[in-house]
Design a protein around this motif. Sequence first.
Motif, PDB file in Angstrom:
ATOM      1  N   ARG A 343       0.824  -1.205   0.000  1.00 15.96           N
ATOM      2  CA  ARG A 343       0.000   0.000   0.000  1.00 15.96           C
ATOM      3  C   ARG A 343       0.858   1.253   0.000  1.00 15.96           C
ATOM      4  NH1 ARG A 343      -4.150   0.402   4.803  1.00 15.96           N
ATOM      5  NH2 ARG A 343      -4.839  -1.509   3.737  1.00 15.96           N
ATOM      6  N   ASP A 344       1.960   1.243   0.761  1.00 15.78           N
ATOM      7  CA  ASP A 344       2.805   2.443   0.822  1.00 15.78           C
ATOM      8  C   ASP A 344       3.460   2.733  -0.525  1.00 15.78           C
ATOM      9  OD1 ASP A 344       2.103   2.614   3.456  1.00 15.78           O
ATOM     10  OD2 ASP A 344       3.913   1.611   4.209  1.00 15.78           O
ATOM     11  N   CYS A 345       3.925   1.648  -1.179  1.00 18.53           N
ATOM     12  CA  CYS A 345       4.561   1.869  -2.492  1.00 18.53           C
ATOM     13  C   CYS A 345       3.538   2.334  -3.522  1.00 18.53           C
ATOM     14  CB  CYS A 345       5.254   0.580  -2.949  1.00 18.53           C
ATOM     15  SG  CYS A 345       6.679   0.116  -1.928  1.00 18.53           S
ATOM     16  N   ARG A 346       2.347   1.831  -3.445  1.00 19.19           N
ATOM     17  CA  ARG A 346       1.331   2.276  -4.395  1.00 19.19           C
ATOM     18  C   ARG A 346       0.973   3.734  -4.166  1.00 19.19           C
ATOM     19  NH1 ARG A 346      -1.134  -2.744  -3.163  1.00 19.19           N
ATOM     20  NH2 ARG A 346      -2.708  -1.638  -1.928  1.00 19.19           N
ATOM     21  N   ASN A 347       0.917   4.166  -2.919  1.00 24.30           N
ATOM     22  CA  ASN A 347       0.603   5.580  -2.633  1.00 24.30           C
ATOM     23  C   ASN A 347       1.753   6.503  -3.028  1.00 24.30           C
ATOM     24  OD1 ASN A 347      -1.871   4.758  -1.661  1.00 24.30           O
ATOM     25  ND2 ASN A 347      -1.172   4.676   0.489  1.00 24.30           N
ATOM     26  N   ALA A 348       3.005   5.983  -2.891  1.00 26.27           N
ATOM     27  CA  ALA A 348       4.162   6.841  -3.197  1.00 26.27           C
ATOM     28  C   ALA A 348       4.380   7.002  -4.690  1.00 26.27           C
ATOM     29  CB  ALA A 348       5.427   6.266  -2.549  1.00 26.27           C
ATOM     30  N   HIS A 349       4.185   5.941  -5.439  1.00 30.50           N
ATOM     31  CA  HIS A 349       4.405   6.005  -6.891  1.00 30.50           C
ATOM     32  C   HIS A 349       3.152   6.454  -7.637  1.00 30.50           C
ATOM     33  CE1 HIS A 349       8.365   4.216  -6.561  1.00 30.50           C
ATOM     34  NE2 HIS A 349       7.843   3.208  -5.832  1.00 30.50           N
ATOM     35  N   GLY A 350       2.027   6.546  -6.990  1.00 31.79           N
ATOM     36  CA  GLY A 350       0.804   6.928  -7.698  1.00 31.79           C
ATOM     37  C   GLY A 350       0.849   8.346  -8.239  1.00 31.79           C
ATOM     38  N   PRO A 351       1.194   9.439  -7.429  1.00 30.68           N
ATOM     39  CA  PRO A 351       1.226  10.809  -7.937  1.00 30.68           C
ATOM     40  C   PRO A 351       2.307  11.029  -8.979  1.00 30.68           C
ATOM     41  CG  PRO A 351       0.981  10.771  -5.564  1.00 30.68           C
ATOM     42  CD  PRO A 351       1.305   9.375  -5.996  1.00 30.68           C
TER      43      PRO A 351
END
Length: 357
Positions: A343-351
């Motif tokens: 979840r953290d990697c998805r939130n960090a690379h999403g923007p």
Amino acid sequence: MDTQQNTALARALTELPGPLPARGVIHIAIRHTDRFTVVGNDLAQHPTLSTTAVGFAVRIQSLPQGTEIGIKALAARFREGEKLIAAALRELEAHGYLQRARTHLPNGRIVTRTVFCNQPAALLRPRIAAAPPQLPPAVPQIPAPQPPEQERPVRETAAPQAPVPPDVQHDHEDDHAPLDHTPQGLGPQVLAPPHQAPFVPFVPLVPPPTAPKPPRPPLPQPGELTPQLDRAATALLGDLRRHAPQLVLSENDIRHLTPAVAAWLERDTHPDTIRHTLTSDLPQPLRHPAKLLKHRLTVLLPPPLPGPQELAAHTRPRIAVTPFQTCDGCERAFRAPTPGNCRDCRNAHGPAQAVAA
């Protein structure tokens, strides 16, 4: 010279009236003046009650009214154990000396009321109303004075009178003279009381047990008494006396109880389990071993073992567990149905991915 002599006992023996018996017990009865309890010979010499039961009956009879006489209360008061006290109370209850009944209190609680009777046979014996005392025939009783003529009650039924011969003239002046119906030659009679209490039949406080007892359950029977089951059950019953000397059974008893033991073996019960069930916690004294074994084999019969179908029907459904995955970005473990990022990697690379696009 070193033998002690009880001079008080010797003096009491010399004061006993009559010749002393040559053998047997000699009673020195000293009258009690306080702190004593009257015990009847029907209890003290009861032919079937054990000595322990008689002793506890005397102890219970000597306690004041309102004292707790439960098993734990008696065990706390006396030195005997709870098992011995429970066996003695069951004997007294079986012979009618002790009765326990549940009573509903006004506040809704249920308590057990214990009643002890020193003569249970007397409750079932019909009581006859006592007859009025009679004077000896030699002492005449003076009749009570008759009331005045105007207050004399009218007699409902007239006594039968003999017919008057026609040649005897009746004197009307003697109508008011008192009549004497006493037969001649019998002398003075004892007059019965004018108002004698009617006879009231005695109703016992404790009615006899007239309710029909429920039928006893039948002895267990196996589905098929094979020769192997018959030999195993017979050997187990004959071997019980090695583990409990009280359980000595006759051949007829073993033949009668063999189907019940075979039913236990048919239900996959281990022989050691059957032996432990039949020999543990035996009553003392044991008067009827065959009846005890019959009762235990009937009441304690285990149910058949459940089959695979019954066990499968009651198994719980397995809950699906989400497996662990390794994150492609930070290599951290997380739960997900398919591999990918946490979840953290998805939130960090999403923007960042959105800006590059």
